[in-house]
Design a protein around this motif. Structure first.
Motif, PDB file in Angstrom:
ATOM      1  N   VAL A  53     -13.273  28.795 -11.568  1.00  0.00           N
ATOM      2  CA  VAL A  53     -14.694  28.153 -11.729  1.00  0.00           C
ATOM      3  C   VAL A  53     -15.607  29.433 -12.596  1.00  0.00           C
ATOM      4  O   VAL A  53     -15.487  30.493 -12.198  1.00  0.00           O
ATOM      5  CB  VAL A  53     -15.464  28.068 -10.338  1.00  0.00           C
ATOM      6  CG1 VAL A  53     -16.974  27.497 -10.780  1.00  0.00           C
ATOM      7  CG2 VAL A  53     -14.718  27.052  -9.662  1.00  0.00           C
ATOM      8  N   SER A  54     -16.192  29.145 -13.670  1.00  0.00           N
ATOM      9  CA  SER A  54     -17.311  29.849 -14.139  1.00  0.00           C
ATOM     10  C   SER A  54     -18.310  30.497 -13.098  1.00  0.00           C
ATOM     11  O   SER A  54     -18.596  29.746 -12.331  1.00  0.00           O
ATOM     12  CB  SER A  54     -17.854  29.485 -15.455  1.00  0.00           C
ATOM     13  OG  SER A  54     -18.685  28.389 -15.100  1.00  0.00           O
TER      14      SER A  54
ATOM     15  N   MET B 186     -13.986  37.059  -8.404  1.00  0.00           N
ATOM     16  CA  MET B 186     -14.746  35.599  -7.892  1.00  0.00           C
ATOM     17  C   MET B 186     -15.607  35.924  -6.791  1.00  0.00           C
ATOM     18  O   MET B 186     -14.998  36.352  -5.886  1.00  0.00           O
ATOM     19  CB  MET B 186     -13.642  34.323  -7.839  1.00  0.00           C
ATOM     20  CG  MET B 186     -14.305  33.370  -8.969  1.00  0.00           C
ATOM     21  SD  MET B 186     -13.185  31.847  -8.698  1.00  0.00           S
ATOM     22  CE  MET B 186     -11.593  31.783  -8.269  1.00  0.00           C
ATOM     23  N   GLY B 187     -16.747  35.423  -7.139  1.00  0.00           N
ATOM     24  CA  GLY B 187     -17.544  35.489  -5.732  1.00  0.00           C
ATOM     25  C   GLY B 187     -17.355  34.742  -4.747  1.00  0.00           C
ATOM     26  O   GLY B 187     -16.532  33.664  -4.893  1.00  0.00           O
ATOM     27  N   MET B 188     -18.137  34.650  -3.638  1.00  0.00           N
ATOM     28  CA  MET B 188     -17.809  33.892  -2.373  1.00  0.00           C
ATOM     29  C   MET B 188     -18.205  32.432  -2.535  1.00  0.00           C
ATOM     30  O   MET B 188     -17.452  31.437  -2.363  1.00  0.00           O
ATOM     31  CB  MET B 188     -18.518  34.268  -1.257  1.00  0.00           C
ATOM     32  CG  MET B 188     -18.376  33.452   0.081  1.00  0.00           C
ATOM     33  SD  MET B 188     -16.650  33.833   0.891  1.00  0.00           S
ATOM     34  CE  MET B 188     -17.192  34.975   1.900  1.00  0.00           C
ATOM     35  N   ARG B 189     -19.358  32.125  -3.414  1.00  0.00           N
ATOM     36  CA  ARG B 189     -19.737  30.801  -3.687  1.00  0.00           C
ATOM     37  C   ARG B 189     -18.659  30.180  -4.684  1.00  0.00           C
ATOM     38  O   ARG B 189     -18.439  28.910  -4.307  1.00  0.00           O
ATOM     39  CB  ARG B 189     -21.084  30.905  -4.328  1.00  0.00           C
ATOM     40  CG  ARG B 189     -21.634  29.439  -4.402  1.00  0.00           C
ATOM     41  CD  ARG B 189     -23.168  29.603  -4.660  1.00  0.00           C
ATOM     42  NE  ARG B 189     -23.547  28.378  -4.729  1.00  0.00           N
ATOM     43  CZ  ARG B 189     -24.365  27.695  -5.876  1.00  0.00           C
ATOM     44  NH1 ARG B 189     -24.551  28.636  -6.862  1.00  0.00           N
ATOM     45  NH2 ARG B 189     -24.730  26.571  -6.006  1.00  0.00           N
ATOM     46  N   GLN B 190     -18.088  30.994  -5.520  1.00  0.00           N
ATOM     47  CA  GLN B 190     -17.320  30.388  -6.676  1.00  0.00           C
ATOM     48  C   GLN B 190     -15.998  29.830  -5.870  1.00  0.00           C
ATOM     49  O   GLN B 190     -15.583  28.944  -6.024  1.00  0.00           O
ATOM     50  CB  GLN B 190     -16.845  31.525  -7.773  1.00  0.00           C
ATOM     51  CG  GLN B 190     -18.047  31.613  -8.928  1.00  0.00           C
ATOM     52  CD  GLN B 190     -17.713  32.585  -9.739  1.00  0.00           C
ATOM     53  OE1 GLN B 190     -17.768  33.952  -9.507  1.00  0.00           O
ATOM     54  NE2 GLN B 190     -17.202  32.191 -10.939  1.00  0.00           N
TER      55      GLN B 190
ATOM     56  N   ARG C 163     -12.371  25.719  -3.736  1.00  0.00           N
ATOM     57  CA  ARG C 163     -11.669  24.866  -2.662  1.00  0.00           C
ATOM     58  C   ARG C 163     -12.108  23.518  -2.644  1.00  0.00           C
ATOM     59  O   ARG C 163     -11.190  22.520  -2.567  1.00  0.00           O
ATOM     60  CB  ARG C 163     -11.633  25.759  -1.782  1.00  0.00           C
ATOM     61  CG  ARG C 163     -10.808  27.015  -1.419  1.00  0.00           C
ATOM     62  CD  ARG C 163     -10.763  27.427  -0.139  1.00  0.00           C
ATOM     63  NE  ARG C 163     -12.275  27.736   0.392  1.00  0.00           N
ATOM     64  CZ  ARG C 163     -12.717  28.890   0.529  1.00  0.00           C
ATOM     65  NH1 ARG C 163     -12.106  30.121  -0.568  1.00  0.00           N
ATOM     66  NH2 ARG C 163     -13.915  29.424   0.999  1.00  0.00           N
ATOM     67  N   GLN C 164     -13.545  23.389  -2.973  1.00  0.00           N
ATOM     68  CA  GLN C 164     -13.856  22.006  -2.421  1.00  0.00           C
ATOM     69  C   GLN C 164     -13.506  21.250  -3.952  1.00  0.00           C
ATOM     70  O   GLN C 164     -13.101  19.911  -3.459  1.00  0.00           O
ATOM     71  CB  GLN C 164     -15.606  22.067  -2.715  1.00  0.00           C
ATOM     72  CG  GLN C 164     -15.935  20.792  -2.115  1.00  0.00           C
ATOM     73  CD  GLN C 164     -15.712  20.306  -0.911  1.00  0.00           C
ATOM     74  OE1 GLN C 164     -15.613  20.681   0.236  1.00  0.00           O
ATOM     75  NE2 GLN C 164     -15.218  18.853  -0.566  1.00  0.00           N
ATOM     76  N   ILE C 165     -13.715  21.690  -4.885  1.00  0.00           N
ATOM     77  CA  ILE C 165     -13.282  20.934  -6.108  1.00  0.00           C
ATOM     78  C   ILE C 165     -11.793  20.574  -6.241  1.00  0.00           C
ATOM     79  O   ILE C 165     -11.359  19.434  -6.678  1.00  0.00           O
ATOM     80  CB  ILE C 165     -13.650  21.764  -7.613  1.00  0.00           C
ATOM     81  CG1 ILE C 165     -15.364  21.763  -7.792  1.00  0.00           C
ATOM     82  CG2 ILE C 165     -13.075  21.166  -8.693  1.00  0.00           C
ATOM     83  CD1 ILE C 165     -15.892  20.574  -7.875  1.00  0.00           C
ATOM     84  N   GLN C 166     -10.862  21.581  -5.825  1.00  0.00           N
ATOM     85  CA  GLN C 166      -9.521  21.390  -5.608  1.00  0.00           C
ATOM     86  C   GLN C 166      -9.118  20.166  -4.548  1.00  0.00           C
ATOM     87  O   GLN C 166      -8.388  19.404  -5.048  1.00  0.00           O
ATOM     88  CB  GLN C 166      -8.773  22.638  -5.087  1.00  0.00           C
ATOM     89  CG  GLN C 166      -7.264  22.768  -5.244  1.00  0.00           C
ATOM     90  CD  GLN C 166      -6.633  23.792  -5.121  1.00  0.00           C
ATOM     91  OE1 GLN C 166      -7.110  25.007  -4.870  1.00  0.00           O
ATOM     92  NE2 GLN C 166      -5.145  23.719  -4.944  1.00  0.00           N
ATOM     93  N   LYS C 167      -9.897  20.281  -3.614  1.00  0.00           N
ATOM     94  CA  LYS C 167      -9.713  18.971  -2.523  1.00  0.00           C
ATOM     95  C   LYS C 167     -10.157  17.776  -2.982  1.00  0.00           C
ATOM     96  O   LYS C 167      -9.398  16.810  -2.995  1.00  0.00           O
ATOM     97  CB  LYS C 167     -10.398  19.628  -1.225  1.00  0.00           C
ATOM     98  CG  LYS C 167     -10.438  18.526  -0.027  1.00  0.00           C
ATOM     99  CD  LYS C 167     -11.135  18.797   1.094  1.00  0.00           C
ATOM    100  CE  LYS C 167     -11.505  17.786   1.928  1.00  0.00           C
ATOM    101  NZ  LYS C 167     -12.400  16.878   1.498  1.00  0.00           N
TER     102      LYS C 167
END
Length: 116
Positions: free
Chosen positions: A40-41, A1-5, A10-14
């Motif tokens: 995340v895709s 997974m890339g850095m942006r993914q 992490r943001q979505i999980q929060k």
């Protein structure tokens, strides 16, 4: 997974954790749920959310409810939180994280081996 993914996951999980906590009694019928992992895709269009469901016999019913009836409502509330991060709100699929069941099963096998 890339850095942006990873950052997005992490943001979505929060954010999803906050939403599920705030609407626990409506969406989860009071069940205790934690988000163990978000995948995340590459195009940020799809999310796989893995949930740990504790002390609940209706695990399948909860997952069906989250993936069915209220999925649109969850996406809408999530969109309000992440609207400045992405252009489109990703599709969300919820899955049960059965890691704890697997660990318990393996520990039982190790105990049996040790007893022999």
């Amino acid at each position: 997974m890339g850095m942006r993914q990873e950052k997005f996951a992490r943001q979505i999980q929060k954010d999803l954790g906050e939403l599920l906590s705030a609407h626990r009694h409506e969406w989860l019928t009071g069940a205790f749920v934690t988000i163990s992992k978000v995948v995340v895709s590459p195009d940020l269009g799809y999310l796989k959310v893995y949930l740990s469901l504790y002390n609940n016999q209706n695990r399948l019913a909860i997952l069906e409810h989250l993936n069915g009836e209220i999925n649109k409502e969850i996406r809408h509330k999530l969109a309000q939180k992440i609207r400045n991060s992405v252009r489109t709100v990703p599709e969300i699929r919820f899955y049960e994280d059965d890691t704890l069941d697997y660990v318990e099963k393996m520990e039982e096998l190790f105990r049996k081996i040790k007893d022999q």
